[in-house]
Design an enzyme around this catalytic site. Structure first.
Site, PDB file in Angstrom:
ATOM      1  N   GLY A 187      74.519 -32.910  48.443  1.00 35.45           N
ATOM      2  CA  GLY A 187      73.773 -33.556  49.526  1.00 35.45           C
ATOM      3  C   GLY A 187      72.959 -34.720  48.984  1.00 35.45           C
ATOM      4  N   GLY A 188      71.859 -34.998  49.667  1.00 30.94           N
ATOM      5  CA  GLY A 188      71.011 -36.118  49.257  1.00 30.94           C
ATOM      6  C   GLY A 188      70.427 -35.942  47.870  1.00 30.94           C
ATOM      7  N   GLY A 421      87.922 -67.698  34.662  1.00 32.80           N
ATOM      8  CA  GLY A 421      86.547 -67.354  35.038  1.00 32.80           C
ATOM      9  C   GLY A 421      85.979 -66.278  34.136  1.00 32.80           C
ATOM     10  CB  ALA A 422      87.522 -63.364  32.496  1.00 32.81           C
TER      11      ALA A 422
HETATM   12  C1  HXC Z   1      67.134 -22.019  49.677  1.00 33.94           C
HETATM   13  C2  HXC Z   1      68.857 -21.430  48.296  1.00 33.94           C
HETATM   14  C3  HXC Z   1      69.433 -22.704  48.442  1.00 33.94           C
HETATM   15  C4  HXC Z   1      68.767 -23.643  49.267  1.00 33.94           C
HETATM   16  C5  HXC Z   1      70.684 -21.563  47.137  1.00 33.94           C
HETATM   17  N1  HXC Z   1      69.661 -20.756  47.490  1.00 33.94           N
HETATM   18  N2  HXC Z   1      70.556 -22.745  47.720  1.00 33.94           N
HETATM   19  N3  HXC Z   1      67.719 -21.104  48.900  1.00 33.94           N
HETATM   20  N4  HXC Z   1      67.614 -23.254  49.855  1.00 33.94           N
HETATM   21  N5  HXC Z   1      69.235 -24.875  49.450  1.00 33.94           N
HETATM   22  C6  HXC Z   1      69.444 -19.404  47.064  1.00 33.94           C
HETATM   23  C7  HXC Z   1      70.472 -18.464  47.665  1.00 33.94           C
HETATM   24  O1  HXC Z   1      70.045 -18.052  48.961  1.00 33.94           O
HETATM   25  C8  HXC Z   1      70.445 -17.324  46.670  1.00 33.94           C
HETATM   26  O2  HXC Z   1      69.314 -16.531  46.932  1.00 33.94           O
HETATM   27  C9  HXC Z   1      70.210 -18.032  45.357  1.00 33.94           C
HETATM   28  O3  HXC Z   1      69.654 -19.299  45.674  1.00 33.94           O
HETATM   29  C10 HXC Z   1      71.473 -18.245  44.578  1.00 33.94           C
HETATM   30  O4  HXC Z   1      72.418 -18.801  45.452  1.00 33.94           O
HETATM   31  P1  HXC Z   1      73.905 -18.232  45.563  1.00 33.94           P
HETATM   32  O5  HXC Z   1      74.473 -18.780  46.796  1.00 33.94           O
HETATM   33  O6  HXC Z   1      73.895 -16.734  45.413  1.00 33.94           O
HETATM   34  O7  HXC Z   1      74.573 -18.864  44.275  1.00 33.94           O
HETATM   35  P2  HXC Z   1      76.033 -19.380  44.093  1.00 33.94           P
HETATM   36  O8  HXC Z   1      77.017 -18.425  44.638  1.00 33.94           O
HETATM   37  O9  HXC Z   1      76.154 -19.762  42.652  1.00 33.94           O
HETATM   38  O10 HXC Z   1      76.120 -20.707  44.984  1.00 33.94           O
HETATM   39  C11 HXC Z   1      75.339 -21.811  44.676  1.00 33.94           C
HETATM   40  C12 HXC Z   1      75.392 -22.821  45.843  1.00 33.94           C
HETATM   41  C13 HXC Z   1      75.036 -22.126  47.145  1.00 33.94           C
HETATM   42  C14 HXC Z   1      76.806 -23.399  45.917  1.00 33.94           C
HETATM   43  C15 HXC Z   1      74.427 -23.955  45.484  1.00 33.94           C
HETATM   44  O11 HXC Z   1      73.824 -21.417  46.964  1.00 33.94           O
HETATM   45  C16 HXC Z   1      74.868 -23.075  48.264  1.00 33.94           C
HETATM   46  O12 HXC Z   1      75.820 -23.536  48.861  1.00 33.94           O
HETATM   47  N6  HXC Z   1      73.589 -23.351  48.602  1.00 33.94           N
HETATM   48  C17 HXC Z   1      73.274 -24.192  49.707  1.00 33.94           C
HETATM   49  C18 HXC Z   1      73.577 -25.615  49.361  1.00 33.94           C
HETATM   50  C19 HXC Z   1      73.118 -26.521  50.437  1.00 33.94           C
HETATM   51  O13 HXC Z   1      73.764 -26.624  51.477  1.00 33.94           O
HETATM   52  N7  HXC Z   1      71.945 -27.091  50.221  1.00 33.94           N
HETATM   53  C20 HXC Z   1      71.420 -28.045  51.119  1.00 33.94           C
HETATM   54  C21 HXC Z   1      72.145 -29.332  50.793  1.00 33.94           C
HETATM   55  S1  HXC Z   1      71.555 -30.593  51.787  1.00 33.94           S
HETATM   56  P3  HXC Z   1      69.393 -14.916  46.820  1.00 33.94           P
HETATM   57  O14 HXC Z   1      67.982 -14.491  46.995  1.00 33.94           O
HETATM   58  O15 HXC Z   1      70.301 -14.498  47.910  1.00 33.94           O
HETATM   59  O16 HXC Z   1      69.956 -14.658  45.473  1.00 33.94           O
HETATM   60  C22 HXC Z   1      70.410 -31.216  50.843  1.00 33.94           C
HETATM   61  C23 HXC Z   1      69.767 -32.360  51.475  1.00 33.94           C
HETATM   62  C24 HXC Z   1      68.933 -33.077  50.503  1.00 33.94           C
HETATM   63  O17 HXC Z   1      70.120 -30.803  49.792  1.00 33.94           O
HETATM   64  C25 HXC Z   1      68.451 -34.285  51.216  1.00 33.94           C
HETATM   65  C26 HXC Z   1      67.649 -35.133  50.323  1.00 33.94           C
HETATM   66  C27 HXC Z   1      67.328 -36.409  50.995  1.00 33.94           C
END
Ligand code: HXC
Length: 525
Positions: A187-188, A421-422
């Protein structure tokens, strides 16, 4: 007597309170060090990754790390988060330490705590160390391993990211910024590392703006995380990352090596070392390294290696736009930035990717006062519909702009072709190159002889055209005209290149040629 007893009691109780506070601090500090606990740490290890703290142990000099905000915690009570049970540290370890004895500020996201996700307190810690790096004029190194914006904290997480982005921009060109992406970065969240100067990835990491699921839903393409945004993809196809490493250890060690070439800030001294390689060394092999056949390639890395100090060449982005080499090296102990066409790839032509890659490197070196040494063997810009439609004009202009704007010492060696040009773009005399040299094998012309004869003598027989091409080659496939006009300062025996460049660097040590005052230039992006 009664008052004395009261005071004593108060003292005792406050001493007890202080002891309790100390105990609580100790227990929170321990919890902060323990992160997400043994099971999650083991899971982290099982994925072939180090923990946030183990990474800092490798990156920093032994026992130099000083942590800040180990007890900082979130204040969120939504969607399962409980502020009174918030883990101390909030999923990121931040502070400062030294690398090669020089201060650096660092943050290292802890995947074992909320998946390293970024919330308000987490972001505030990162912002604090970034601001310290700016105030103290030292590099900032960010280690990413995060699930992205902490979902439970909503817009506070997005605000935190923007706060970090703003600091990235504030610090740009003032202190070096390095990123290591060692786990998820989606993501971001990708934009903070992307805005830093150098980005290394481990092969356990991936970066993308939208992941495989969204890609499938929107475009129906099926792709794995690794194929979409793994380290090798970003080091060979997208150019987002500058180095791919098998594991955390290798990436961290490479970061230490890279830091050895970087100044602390734009106004800091370069980390020059005492000369350890003979400055007068003349490498006779250079005199025969260029093949007689102008269409035969050779290894430009070998040329550069033989000129610079032994074992000092550090190539970045080696597998991306390999037709141009960008590297740091040393000459008589002094740090230099090297840009070199590589005839083994696309005959050394400049294409859109090579132009962008080199432009960014030139701008970094210029911002941080690192002299540029350019080795030229370029038949021109790469022809083709894909290049034209892909913006070779716009991207080529970036490199032209970067060289013209750069005011650091600029030394140029034409080893063979410098066409069209290069020729102008590659740190030519006309873009205020300080010292420009040609080897006797140089061919400095608008284009190759065959192409020139083709255009100038369309109606003639094949034999006549060959004769015209020979005449064109005799006139231009050499450095004579350029030398007579002063466009090259000297035609050098290749073996003499090293001592000559070292002498130039010494003379140019205090070069000053500031650009005209303005808010900032408006070059093509
Ligand atoms: C809160 C999160 C989290 C998040 C992971 N966790 N991502 N908690 N916010 N964004 C937590 C999970 O709930 C889990 O907690 C623990 O971290 C480990 O995650 P798992 O999923 O068990 O690990 P894994 O299987 O290795 O997968 C990793 C992952 C997945 C691929 C990163 O967690 C995932 O898809 N997370 C969400 C990614 C996402 O969509 N993020 C937002 C992106 S948008 P527990 O307690 O259950 O162990 C973004 C916008 C930014 O970031 C904008 C900036 C301008």
């Amino acid at each position: 007597m009664r008052r004395a007893t009261q005071l004593l009691r108060r003292h005792t109780s406050s001493a007890a309170a202080r002891a309790a506070v100390r105990q609580e601090i100790a227990s929170l500090e321990k919890a902060s060090i323990d992160g997400g606990g043994i099971d999650r740490i083991e899971a982290q290890h099982a994925k072939g990754k180090l923990t946030a703290r183990e990474r800092l142990d490798v990156l920093l000099d032994t026992e130099s790390f000083r942590e800040i905000d180990a007890l900082a915690s979130h204040r969120c009570d939504d969607f399962g988060l409980e502020s009174d049970k918030a883990p101390p540290g909030d999923g990121v370890v931040a502070g400062f330490g030294t690398v090669h004895g020089r201060p650096v500020c660092v943050f290292s996201q802890d995947f074992t705590v909320f998946g390293g996700s970024l919330g308000e307190a987490h972001a505030a810690k990162i912002v604090k160390v970034m601001e310290r790096a700016l105030h103290c004029r030292c590099p900032i190194i960010g280690l990413s391993d995060s699930g992205g914006a902490r979902i439970q904290e909503g817009v506070l997480s997005l605000a935190g990211y923007a706060d970090v982005f703003q600091r990235n921009v504030d610090a740009s060109g003032i202190v070096p910024q390095l990123s290591l992406v060692l786990g998820p970065c989606a993501g971001g969240a990708v934009y903070s590392p992307a805005m830093t100067d150098f980005l290394f990835m481990s092969r356990q990491a991936y970066m993308f703006v939208t992941g495989p699921d969204v890609v499938k839903a929107v475009t129906n393409e099926v792709v794995t995380r690794n194929d979409l945004g793994g380290a090798d993809v970003h080091c060979s196809k997208s150019g987002v990352a500058h180095g791919a490493f098998d594991d955390d250890l290798a990436a961290l060690k490479a970061t230490r090596t890279l830091l050895g070439y970087l100044p602390q800030s734009y106004d800091g001294e370069n980390p020059d070392v005492l000369p350890y390689d003979d400055p007068d060394r003349c490498d006779a092999a250079l005199n025969t390294i260029i093949p007689d056949d102008p269409n035969q390639s050779y290894d430009m890395r070998e040329v550069v290696k033989r000129v610079v100090d032994g074992h000092s060449l550090l190539i970045l982005s080696e597998d991306y736009a390999s037709n141009i080499i960008t590297a740091f090296a040393r000459l008589n102990g002094r740090v230099i930035g090297v840009v070199a066409n590589d005839p083994r790839h696309l005959a050394g032509c400049l294409d859109a990717d090579a132009s962008t890659k080199a432009a960014r490197f030139v701008r970094f070196c210029d911002a941080f006062q690192i002299p540029l040494v350019t080795f030229v063997d370029v038949p021109g810009f790469l022809p083709g519909v894909a290049q034209e439609h892909g913006g070779i004009i716009r991207h080529g202009a970036k490199l032209l702009f970067a060289y013209a704007e750069a005011s650091v010492p600029k030394l140029t060696v034409i080893t063979r072709k410098a066409y069209g040009g290069a020729y102008d773009v590659m740190s030519s005399k006309h873009l205020r190159g300080d010292a420009n040299y040609a080897w006797p094998s140089s061919e400095i012309a608008v284009m190759g002889a065959a192409g020139a004869a083709e255009i100038l003598h369309r109606g003639v027989s094949d034999e006549e055209r060959v004769a015209k091409a020979d005449a064109y080659a005799a006139r231009f496939a050499n450095p004579l005209l350029a030398a007579k006009r002063g466009f090259v300062d000297a035609v050098l025996e290749p073996s003499e290149t090293r001592p000559r460049l070292i002498a130039d660097l010494e003379v140019l040590r205090h070069k000053e040629r500031p650009n005209l005052p303005r808010k900032h230039s408006c070059g093509p992006l």
